[in-house]
Design an enzyme around this catalytic site. Sequence first.
Site, PDB file in Angstrom:
ATOM      1  N   HIS A   8       0.824  -1.223   0.000  1.00 31.40           N
ATOM      2  CA  HIS A   8       0.000   0.000   0.000  1.00 31.40           C
ATOM      3  C   HIS A   8       0.856   1.272   0.000  1.00 31.40           C
ATOM      4  O   HIS A   8       0.440   2.302   0.517  1.00 31.40           O
ATOM      5  CB  HIS A   8      -0.936   0.044   1.222  1.00 31.40           C
ATOM      6  CG  HIS A   8      -1.670  -1.235   1.475  1.00 31.40           C
ATOM      7  ND1 HIS A   8      -2.888  -1.531   0.922  1.00 31.40           N
ATOM      8  CD2 HIS A   8      -1.318  -2.329   2.217  1.00 31.40           C
ATOM      9  CE1 HIS A   8      -3.274  -2.736   1.323  1.00 31.40           C
ATOM     10  NE2 HIS A   8      -2.339  -3.247   2.099  1.00 31.40           N
ATOM     11  N   SER A  23      14.697  20.319 -17.722  1.00 31.10           N
ATOM     12  CA  SER A  23      13.513  21.135 -17.979  1.00 31.10           C
ATOM     13  C   SER A  23      13.927  22.355 -18.772  1.00 31.10           C
ATOM     14  O   SER A  23      15.028  22.884 -18.595  1.00 31.10           O
ATOM     15  CB  SER A  23      12.892  21.559 -16.653  1.00 31.10           C
ATOM     16  OG  SER A  23      12.117  22.728 -16.820  1.00 31.10           O
TER      17      SER A  23
END
Length: 480
Positions: A166, A287
């Site tokens: 999880h 970027s």
Amino acid sequence: MVSVTDQSVSRTSLWGGRFAGGPAEALARLSVSVQFDWRLAPYDLAASRAHARVLAYAGLLDAEELGQMLAALDDLEAACASGSFRPTVEDEDVHTALERGLLERLGTLGGKLRAGRSRNDQVATDLRLYLRDHARGVAARLVELADALVEQAAQHVSTPAPGMTHVQHAQPVSFGHWLLAHVQPLLRDLDRLRDWDKRTAISPLGAGALAGSSLPLDPVVVAKELGFTTSAANSMDAVADRDFAAEFLFVTALAGVHLSRLGEEVVMWTSQEFGWVELDDAFATGSSIMPQKKNADIAELARGKSGRLIGGLVTVLTMLKGLPLTYDRDMQEDKEPVFDAVDTLELLLPALAGMISTMTVRADRLAAAAPVGFTLATEVADWLVRKHVPFRDAHEITGKLVSLCEARDCALDELSDDDLQKVSPLLTPEVRQVLTVESALASRTTPGSTGPGPVADQLASVQDKLETWREWTAQRVVPR
Ligand code: ARG
């Protein structure tokens, strides 16, 4: 996709005899597949050589004609390879283009090759040959990615990491074990490819359009010449069956899902929050606006490209589901999804392998994270079980311990002997022996578990298995 030349060549349609005029422009544009099926040319030529030989065995070509036919096919193959022979806008598909090439070389003799076969059995044969050949290439790339993961795993057999369920810290595991957990699915993908290949090694040639041939051509001989195990048992099934395409797409879709799950983990591992892995500059991107950025685009593309791999499977299953036997033109839609699956994996796998083999694993950060979130709580419960406490009670007692730690904002091993006793008199100071990550890992000695012993065994067995793949992946199914 090939660009087709527009040089004007006389039209060599394979079917015009009963038609009053040529096809409408709109039909021709819809119908044409040569821009994507041209990549079947080497396989179509191989099948043509085998077909020419059985025509000769059957006495339908004499020795001289066979010699001329084979020489022309070789010449055409060389011309295709060099690019001097290209499909034109007039060629409906690869079979049409290659028959034109043969007619250009042989004149009327070229027209003899079509006896006893149809594009229906040809196209099914070509696609099987193409996929059997490329399955081995894809498998080779899968082995390379598995090799890269194994190499990293070998460095981290004893590096602790916080194993998760999880996405919550659960129990400490070896990071090598974690990496090998991404290799196991790849080994199953390889198994699936080889298993698929056995069912795909059946030759449709001899089925003709759907009913077999009245000419004495032996389909088993053609099958063997093309590297198939035998010929199809039913001529109708031979031209209607595309199970091999659908099944190939299932195997590639599932492989895509495996790569996507690996990609997702690398995205997380390289995030600021995890900081477990640093990618090599050559396998990361920047970027255009933020100068500091280093992004895991390869891992993201692995995740993203699983969509098109799954889509290909859905496309082909949906296309097939309502088709009456035998061949229907819908089936021309089988090619682009399988070609795209091959192209996608051939592009993606080397990038992923490079990314994995050059990444730096921050063992210090992994080890520091391993005990965080009370990952040793199960060790306490198991310790109590060894003292003959029922697991139900052991679980309860350990839960109380965790809640005390949470209240104090401390770790399990920071509680005093007194604190332990207050939670349960069963918790003697001896329990501290199991409150280390090292002891938790060392106690995992059963096969397949995350202790250093079983992980080393797994590593050796995976390396052995990968060795056995090299021969199969090196095979080529381009018969001469
Ligand atoms: N281009 C066709 C395909 O890919 C070849 C078979 C055409 N056969 C036919 N009868 N029209 O399926």
